[in-house]
Scaffold this motif. Structure first.
Motif, short mmCIF file in Angstrom:
data_model
loop_
_atom_site.label_atom_id
_atom_site.label_comp_id
_atom_site.label_asym_id
_atom_site.label_seq_id
_atom_site.Cartn_x
_atom_site.Cartn_y
_atom_site.Cartn_z
N ARG A 147 0.81 -1.22 0.00
CA ARG A 147 0.00 0.00 0.00
C ARG A 147 0.85 1.27 0.00
O ARG A 147 0.42 2.31 -0.50
N ARG B 48 -2.26 -4.88 -10.13
CA ARG B 48 -3.21 -4.15 -9.29
C ARG B 48 -4.53 -4.89 -9.26
O ARG B 48 -5.10 -5.25 -10.30
N GLY C 55 -9.74 -3.46 -5.66
CA GLY C 55 -8.97 -3.67 -4.45
C GLY C 55 -9.31 -4.96 -3.72
O GLY C 55 -8.84 -5.18 -2.60
N GLN D 63 -1.26 -1.80 -4.40
CA GLN D 63 -2.51 -1.08 -4.19
C GLN D 63 -2.21 0.41 -3.99
O GLN D 63 -1.53 1.00 -4.81
N GLY E 148 -7.32 -6.13 0.84
CA GLY E 148 -7.45 -5.19 -0.26
C GLY E 148 -8.66 -4.32 0.02
O GLY E 148 -9.73 -4.82 0.33
#
Length: 343
Positions: free
Chosen positions: A85, A212, A216, A235, A312
């Motif tokens: 992240r 990616r 998410g 992410q 995610g």
């Protein structure tokens, strides 16, 4: 009566032409190179076209011409499993990565945000573009332009935006490998064209090694599969765009306030949110005023310690689970069962 009819027809013709010419004026907008260093970007690349608009191109939900890439990445070591992240940077290092998703569902086509990409080029800002395989095929010329541009790093964003929180393993593999294969096909075309024209061969990665997650969303199973396929899952920690008008000046300042050294910012370049180019310009200005500079995700990963998680999400764990039913049985827009395959 005849004259009245002629005047009416002429009025309708003028209205139609006005409606048509306004978008065309926007499509043909260009940006002059900032320096001679931009000479490799031709004026043709900088111009928008009608095909760049959303749903302007016919939809094709078939698999790619080649379903498996020739090159397979080595599995990641266990410690690199998970989603990244942001990156923890050494004290005083103020670098961030701007990332842009270009994707579309199985059921429709999206567009190409020429203003956003031209801004990055004009400002010489490196960025990481996470591109869906189906988008690559729909917008093949645009995809090749982006792949050949040394300013940009290309990542995999699944074939048709499949939801890795609900898909079966084979469908997830298809979403990943079909995209890798389509990338290879386009890369081969770029290299072949350069050789035929006697040009130097551009330095383009054989296949993407970053991924990616659409929406998410993920599970432990999907993260294990992606690690086995050799893809680092990238992410974000800052969602830049809002659902409403992204051109609001105050939004850029609000986004910049959420940025920290090592942040990864999420934008789009497929014309899905509106006002991205205006927002991007404001965010870049705000961050530069704060002393930040911009690098690709790949570069950012080498500058510090990637911070990983098993979840995610957008801003907090679980805030994206409602999307599991919104975009169809597998997240690609399809409503009928597609068990065992991605399309």
């Amino acid at each position: 009566m005849v004259n009245a009819g002629i005047r009416l027809c002429f009025f309708i013709f003028c209205v139609i032409m006005a409606c048509c010419l306004s978008p065309l004026a926007a499509w043909s907008r260009t940006d002059e190179p900032a320096s001679m260093g931009d000479a490799h970007i031709s004026e043709r690349l900088r111009q928008g076209t009608p095909a760049d608009l959303r749903r302007a191109l016919p939809n094709n939900s078939a698999p790619p011409e080649r379903r498996l890439p020739h090159m397979q990445l080595q599995p990641l070591p266990p410690q690199e499993d998970g989603t990244i992240r942001r990156v923890l940077l050494p004290e005083g290092t103020k670098a961030v990565a701007l990332t842009f998703d270009l994707c579309e569902l199985a059921t429709t086509t999206t567009g190409y945000d020429v203003d956003t990409i031209n801004f990055l080029r004009r400002e010489h800002i490196p960025a990481t573009l996470f591109i869906g395989g189906k988008w690559m095929r729909s917008h093949a010329e645009r995809a090749k332009q982006l792949m050949a541009d040394p300013l940009f790093e290309i990542g995999n964003h699944a074939w048709s935006h499949g939801n890795f929180g609900i898909m079966d393993p084979q469908s997830m593999r298809d979403q990943v490998l079909w995209t890798q294969a389509e990338y290879e096909i386009l890369r081969e075309g770029i290299l072949r064209s350069a050789a035929e024209n006697g040009a130097s061969l551009p330095d383009i990665a054989a296949v993407p090694n970053l991924f990616r997650l659409p929406y998410g969303r993920c599970t432990d199973q999907s993260l294990a599969l992606l690690a086995h396929l050799g893809l680092r899952v990238i992410q974000w920690d800052v969602v830049a765009e809002a659902m409403d008008d992204n051109s609001r000046p105050e939004l850029a300042a609000e986004v910049a306030r959420r940025v920290r050294p090592g942040s990864i910012l999420l934008f789009h370049a497929n014309r899905v949110p509106k006002g991205t180019a205006a927002l991007l310009s404001g965010v870049v200005r705000e961050l530069r005023d704060r002393g930040y500079h911009f690098v690709t995700v790949g570069k950012l990963l080498t500058m510090g310690q990637p911070l990983r998680t098993r979840d995610g999400y957008f801003n907090k764990p679980g805030d994206n689970k409602a999307l599991d039913i919104r975009f169809g049985v597998d997240g690609t827009g399809r409503r009928a069962s597609t068990k065992g395959k991605a399309e």
